[in-house]
Design a protein around this motif. Structure first.
Motif, PDB file in Angstrom:
ATOM      1  N   LYS A 412      10.245  -2.025  11.902  1.00  0.00           N
ATOM      2  CA  LYS A 412      10.212  -1.149  13.064  1.00  0.00           C
ATOM      3  C   LYS A 412      11.632  -0.814  13.514  1.00  0.00           C
ATOM      4  O   LYS A 412      12.582  -1.543  13.248  1.00  0.00           O
ATOM      5  CB  LYS A 412       9.467  -1.822  14.232  1.00  0.00           C
ATOM      6  N   ASN A 413      11.742   0.285  14.208  1.00  0.00           N
ATOM      7  CA  ASN A 413      13.006   0.700  14.803  1.00  0.00           C
ATOM      8  C   ASN A 413      12.711   1.207  16.217  1.00  0.00           C
ATOM      9  O   ASN A 413      12.003   2.207  16.373  1.00  0.00           O
ATOM     10  CB  ASN A 413      13.664   1.799  13.973  1.00  0.00           C
ATOM     11  N   PRO A 414      13.201   0.532  17.259  1.00  0.00           N
ATOM     12  CA  PRO A 414      14.093  -0.612  17.229  1.00  0.00           C
ATOM     13  C   PRO A 414      13.393  -1.880  16.756  1.00  0.00           C
ATOM     14  O   PRO A 414      12.167  -1.950  16.743  1.00  0.00           O
ATOM     15  CB  PRO A 414      14.513  -0.743  18.705  1.00  0.00           C
ATOM     16  N   PRO A 415      14.127  -2.928  16.365  1.00  0.00           N
ATOM     17  CA  PRO A 415      13.536  -4.157  15.870  1.00  0.00           C
ATOM     18  C   PRO A 415      12.695  -4.843  16.932  1.00  0.00           C
ATOM     19  O   PRO A 415      12.897  -4.660  18.143  1.00  0.00           O
ATOM     20  CB  PRO A 415      14.750  -5.015  15.492  1.00  0.00           C
ATOM     21  N   TYR A 417      12.786  -7.787  17.841  1.00  0.00           N
ATOM     22  CA  TYR A 417      13.515  -8.798  18.608  1.00  0.00           C
ATOM     23  C   TYR A 417      14.450  -8.187  19.647  1.00  0.00           C
ATOM     24  O   TYR A 417      15.138  -8.922  20.364  1.00  0.00           O
ATOM     25  CB  TYR A 417      14.324  -9.710  17.682  1.00  0.00           C
ATOM     26  N   SER A 418      14.482  -6.852  19.761  1.00  0.00           N
ATOM     27  CA  SER A 418      15.444  -6.197  20.649  1.00  0.00           C
ATOM     28  C   SER A 418      15.302  -6.635  22.111  1.00  0.00           C
ATOM     29  O   SER A 418      16.336  -6.779  22.808  1.00  0.00           O
ATOM     30  CB  SER A 418      15.311  -4.673  20.530  1.00  0.00           C
ATOM     31  N   PRO A 419      14.071  -6.888  22.671  1.00  0.00           N
ATOM     32  CA  PRO A 419      14.011  -7.317  24.082  1.00  0.00           C
ATOM     33  C   PRO A 419      14.704  -8.656  24.321  1.00  0.00           C
ATOM     34  O   PRO A 419      15.117  -8.934  25.453  1.00  0.00           O
ATOM     35  CB  PRO A 419      12.494  -7.448  24.338  1.00  0.00           C
ATOM     36  N   LEU A 420      14.893  -9.464  23.274  1.00  0.00           N
ATOM     37  CA  LEU A 420      15.515 -10.768  23.454  1.00  0.00           C
ATOM     38  C   LEU A 420      17.032 -10.673  23.633  1.00  0.00           C
ATOM     39  O   LEU A 420      17.651 -11.602  24.174  1.00  0.00           O
ATOM     40  CB  LEU A 420      15.231 -11.667  22.239  1.00  0.00           C
ATOM     41  N   PHE A 421      17.617  -9.590  23.176  1.00  0.00           N
ATOM     42  CA  PHE A 421      19.073  -9.471  23.202  1.00  0.00           C
ATOM     43  C   PHE A 421      19.551  -8.351  24.130  1.00  0.00           C
ATOM     44  O   PHE A 421      20.730  -8.003  24.119  1.00  0.00           O
ATOM     45  CB  PHE A 421      19.582  -9.212  21.785  1.00  0.00           C
ATOM     46  N   GLU A 422      18.654  -7.763  24.908  1.00  0.00           N
ATOM     47  CA  GLU A 422      19.065  -6.689  25.808  1.00  0.00           C
ATOM     48  C   GLU A 422      19.853  -7.238  26.990  1.00  0.00           C
ATOM     49  O   GLU A 422      19.591  -8.338  27.450  1.00  0.00           O
ATOM     50  CB  GLU A 422      17.811  -5.956  26.320  1.00  0.00           C
TER      51      GLU A 422
END
Length: 422
Positions: A412-415, A417-422
């Protein structure tokens, strides 16, 4: 997490459902060890309390009236158990006597009924014979034709005595026949009751008992086999880790791998203050927001999900995705492909693994200052990456032979895991 489960002797059903069979068996083995330890501790405490009570009781008895129990050779209170004391009849003998008595009473009852019938027949037979003889005498006018009436009377009495004698002989003969029939019937009833008892025991109780015993033995063998596998797996993993030199707590391992201040600032832009001042972890994750907060506050400073010695996210790392989503990502992959996702059940992760016949999921406990598989692998690793790299060379379980061969990346794009590093 494991320490909490062993302390409470309870595991949440949802968490238990996340464990595979191997993890469940090893977790059961550890809980059983804890049960035995507590039992021994409780028994020792009870023994000491009993010794104190005995000492107190002896002291009280010496100061006043008391009851003294009869004691045996072993010094304990003498107890009589029926069937075990000298002179007591064994169960088999008691059973035989009861059956014999029951057969005797039944045969006696039947003999009495037969004798009543026989007696009625004899009485009727000789009463009819007497009546017929009198009728004959009257019909022939024997008394009128005989000059000596006294001789006629004597003759009549003689005939009556003869009939009574024959009746008595008939009665004695009938009683002897009834007595013989009673003895034969008693033996028949005894054999019949004995056979019925044996047949009932063998056909019902023994058959049911043998079936229960067979099932119980099969279940015991299965549990024993699984327990042996769990112990062997536990020892194998411990030995492997010792040989590799990778068993240590985070407090020791991080001495040579601590991050510099610049890296900490890059990994956590939200705050640089101590964790305890801004974050208090709940007993278990109850929402995605809490899990994201936990990951940012506790896991990013420990470089969870990062490649070794770089700031790039590892290819195998995924965010908060479900088991079904993980299996969809692994569906068309080869055996040995894996990914690590943030768990919604525990403070930790789930490693999803593609095997030839399906999928396996292993929980990774990150609630302490180390990373380890929950219930499977006793080894403790300083970082999540250490755990993954370790099992690229060493199998996770001896029964499954799982080696981490190929990471499963993002689709997927965005990945995810993106909410974990925002």
């Amino acid at each position: 997490m494991l320490q909490q489960i062993l302390r409470d002797m309870y595991i949440d059903p949802e968490l238990l459902a996340e464990l595979n069979e191997e993890q469940k068996q090893i977790l059961f083995y550890k809980m059983r060890e804890e049960q035995l330890r507590r039992w021994k501790e409780r028994e020792e405490k009870a023994r000491m309390e009993e010794a104190v009570l005995r000492k107190t009781a002896r002291h009280k008895q010496s100061n006043g009236k008391h009851v003294q129990w009869l004691r045996g050779k072993d010094g304990e209170v003498w107890v009589w158990v029926m069937g075990e004391a000298p002179g007591d009849k064994p169960y088999e003998q008691i059973s035989e006597e009861l059956i014999a008595e029951q057969a005797r009473q039944q045969a006696q009852k039947e003999a009495e009924e037969l004798w009543r019938q026989k007696e009625a027949e004899i009485t009727k037979k000789f009463r009819d014979a007497m009546a017929q003889e009198k009728a004959r005498i009257v019909a022939e006018k024997w008394k009128i034709e005989t000059e000596d009436r006294k001789a006629a009377k004597v003759e009549e009495e003689k005939i009556q005595e003869e009939l009574k004698k024959r009746e008595e002989e008939e009665r004695q003969k009938g009683e002897e026949q009834i007595r013989q029939q009673e003895e034969i019937r008693a033996k028949e009833l005894y054999l019949s009751l004995k056979q019925a008892q044996q047949h009932s025991q063998h056909s019902d109780d023994d058959q049911e008992w043998e079936e229960q015993l067979r099932r119980s033995k099969a279940a015991d063998e299965e549990r024993s086999h699984k327990a042996r596998r769990a112990r062997d797996e536990y020892r194998r993993q411990s030995l492997r880790a010792i040989q590799k030199g990778r068993v240590a707590g985070l407090s020791n391992l991080f001495q040579g791998t601590s991050l510099n201040n610049d890296q900490e600032i890059k990994l956590n832009n939200n705050s640089a203050s101590p964790l305890l001042n801004i974050w208090e972890r709940p007993s278990r994750p109850f929402s995605r927001d809490v899990i994201v907060r936990w990951f940012k506050e506790e896991q990013i400073p420990r470089r969870a999900g990062f490649e070794r010695n770089t700031n790039r996210i590892a290819q195998w790392f995924h965010g908060i995705i479900s088991r079904q989503e993980a299996e969809e990502l692994l569906m068309n992959k080869s055996e040995g492909t894996f990914l690590v996702r943030v768990s919604e059940k525990i403070w930790g992760y789930a490693l999803s693994y593609r095997q030839q016949s399906g999928f396996k999921h292993f929980l990774v406990d990150a609630s302490g200052d180390f990373y380890s598989f929950l219930g499977v692998d006793p080894n403790r690793h300083a970082t999540l990456t250490d755990l993954i790299d370790f099992h690229k060379e060493e199998i996770i379980t001896s029964s499954g032979g799982e080696l981490l061969l190929e990471p499963c990346g993002q689709q997927k794009n965005p990945p995810d895991y993106s909410p974990l590093f925002e």
